[in-house]
Design an enzyme around this catalytic site. Structure first.
Site, mmCIF file in Angstrom:
data_model
loop_
_atom_site.group_PDB
_atom_site.id
_atom_site.type_symbol
_atom_site.label_atom_id
_atom_site.label_comp_id
_atom_site.label_asym_id
_atom_site.label_seq_id
_atom_site.Cartn_x
_atom_site.Cartn_y
_atom_site.Cartn_z
ATOM 1 N N GLY A 10 0.805 -1.213 0.000
ATOM 2 C CA GLY A 10 0.000 0.000 0.000
ATOM 3 C C GLY A 10 0.836 1.260 0.000
ATOM 4 N N LEU A 12 1.203 3.720 2.320
ATOM 5 C CA LEU A 12 2.023 3.883 3.517
ATOM 6 C C LEU A 12 3.080 2.795 3.601
ATOM 7 C CD1 LEU A 12 2.677 5.311 6.153
ATOM 8 C CD2 LEU A 12 0.885 3.936 7.267
ATOM 9 N N ASP A 34 -1.430 -12.692 5.232
ATOM 10 C CA ASP A 34 -2.845 -12.318 5.306
ATOM 11 C C ASP A 34 -3.202 -12.189 6.780
ATOM 12 O OD1 ASP A 34 -5.575 -12.067 5.291
ATOM 13 O OD2 ASP A 34 -5.970 -13.856 4.084
ATOM 14 N N ILE A 35 -3.365 -10.958 7.243
ATOM 15 C CA ILE A 35 -3.563 -10.743 8.679
ATOM 16 C C ILE A 35 -4.918 -11.249 9.172
ATOM 17 C CG2 ILE A 35 -1.976 -8.788 8.738
ATOM 18 C CD1 ILE A 35 -4.454 -6.947 8.977
ATOM 19 N N THR A 99 -8.269 5.803 10.801
ATOM 20 C CA THR A 99 -8.792 6.777 9.840
ATOM 21 C C THR A 99 -9.693 7.823 10.477
ATOM 22 O OG1 THR A 99 -10.224 6.961 7.861
ATOM 23 C CG2 THR A 99 -10.720 5.194 9.387
ATOM 24 N N TYR A 123 -17.358 1.123 6.489
ATOM 25 C CA TYR A 123 -15.905 1.264 6.526
ATOM 26 C C TYR A 123 -15.451 1.893 7.839
ATOM 27 C CZ TYR A 123 -11.314 3.279 5.583
ATOM 28 O OH TYR A 123 -10.006 3.658 5.677
ATOM 29 N N LYS A 127 -13.258 0.129 10.912
ATOM 30 C CA LYS A 127 -11.978 0.675 11.368
ATOM 31 C C LYS A 127 -12.020 0.957 12.877
ATOM 32 C CE LYS A 127 -8.796 1.705 9.237
ATOM 33 N NZ LYS A 127 -7.551 0.945 8.938
ATOM 34 N N TRP A 148 -7.110 11.079 4.191
ATOM 35 C CA TRP A 148 -6.925 11.510 2.802
ATOM 36 C C TRP A 148 -5.500 11.212 2.328
ATOM 37 C CZ3 TRP A 148 -9.806 16.688 1.444
ATOM 38 C CH2 TRP A 148 -11.128 16.619 1.885
#
Length: 276
Positions: A10, A12, A34-35, A99, A123, A127, A148
């Site tokens: 990704g 980050l 795969d977490i 987020t 979403y 999170k 963002w």
């Protein structure tokens, strides 16, 4: 220090290894780890034996989450829960990235770390569930909320605006506000945070706030793109998932770690894409 990064493919995940150059870093993408699979998480931690894990993996399809809550909760809640369980078992520190979508966007001022979350989308709720699992299951944790996010690699709003620059004009939502965050700036702030040992919840996002409309206009100015940008309302662009109308992030943590102003991130992004 030995650090393991999940979600290495990704935006980050791409930025973190450079920011952590003074450490021994293992960066794993989803194919490598795969977490959502606790057995796989335990095996990876036993193989790499890090002192600290940074979870940059997530289910990031905000609109897709509305029709795929199982996938959203698996990636954003079950995955962090597995990491929290496995790191706590081994005495490891966990840093989990969250987020601004955990907030409802009704505030009249920037959100700080002690404001009450109230997500308005699947979403955001998934999170928040991930945050809560981390806090409960591993006391030696950092939860980092950002917003963002963009980078020169990967899919993001700035690349979308560049792709639309050949149109006669573009229309961009002007009544949603947030804190645009350049991934390398976030990665550098995370590296600083890790040196503090101050476990807890932190807001790390581009300093200040703006609208999607102003963000697009700023990008076009930096790239000398003359395509007109017209403001439109959220109502004119309905989406499956509700967006926070105002989710600018600030910090009142001690120590406070500030990212550069969001405009500096856009300028750096533009410089790099111009350079090719």
């Amino acid at each position: 220090m030995k650090i393991l990064i999940t979600g290495a493919a990704g935006q980050l995940g791409h930025a973190l290894p450079d920011a952590l150059r003074g450490h021994e870093v293992a960066a794993l993408d989803r194919r490598a780890l795969d977490i959502t699979q606790l057995t796989a998480v335990r095996a990876a931690l036993d193989a790499h034996r890090p002192a600290l894990v940074i979870n940059a993996a997530a289910y990031n399809n905000v609109d897709g989450a509305e029709s795929d809550p199982h996938g959203a909760y698996a990636g954003n809640a079950l995955g962090p829960r597995n990491l929290a369980v496995a790191t706590a078992e081994r005495g490891m520190v966990l840093l989990h990235v969250s987020t601004d979508y955990v907030f409802d966007g009704t505030s009249a001022r920037p959100y700080h770390e002690f404001d009450r979350p109230n997500p308005r989308s699947v979403y955001g709720a998934s999170k928040l569930a991930g945050e809560e699992a981390v806090r409960v299951l591993n006391q030696r944790h950092y939860v980092v909320r950002t917003a963002w996010l963009y980078h020169t690699v990967g899919r993001n709003f700035l690349h979308t605006m560049r792709a639309q620059a050949d149109k006669p004009a573009v229309r961009v939502v002007s009544d949603q506000y947030g804190s645009p965050t350049y991934a390398p700036h976030l990665a550098a702030a995370i590296a600083t945070l890790l040196e503090t040992g101050g476990f807890g919840t932190y807001h790390l996002a581009g300093r200040g706030g703006t609208s999607w409309f102003e963000l697009a206009r700023t990008l076009y100015r930096e790239l000398a793109i003359e395509t007109p940008v017209h403001p439109v309302s959220t109502a004119e662009f309905p989406r499956p998932a509700e967006r926070p109308r105002y989710a600018v992030l600030t910090t009142i943590q001690d120590p406070a770690i500030w990212l550069p102003p969001w405009e500096e991130g856009v300028a750096e992004f533009a410089r790099l894409v111009r350079a090719g």
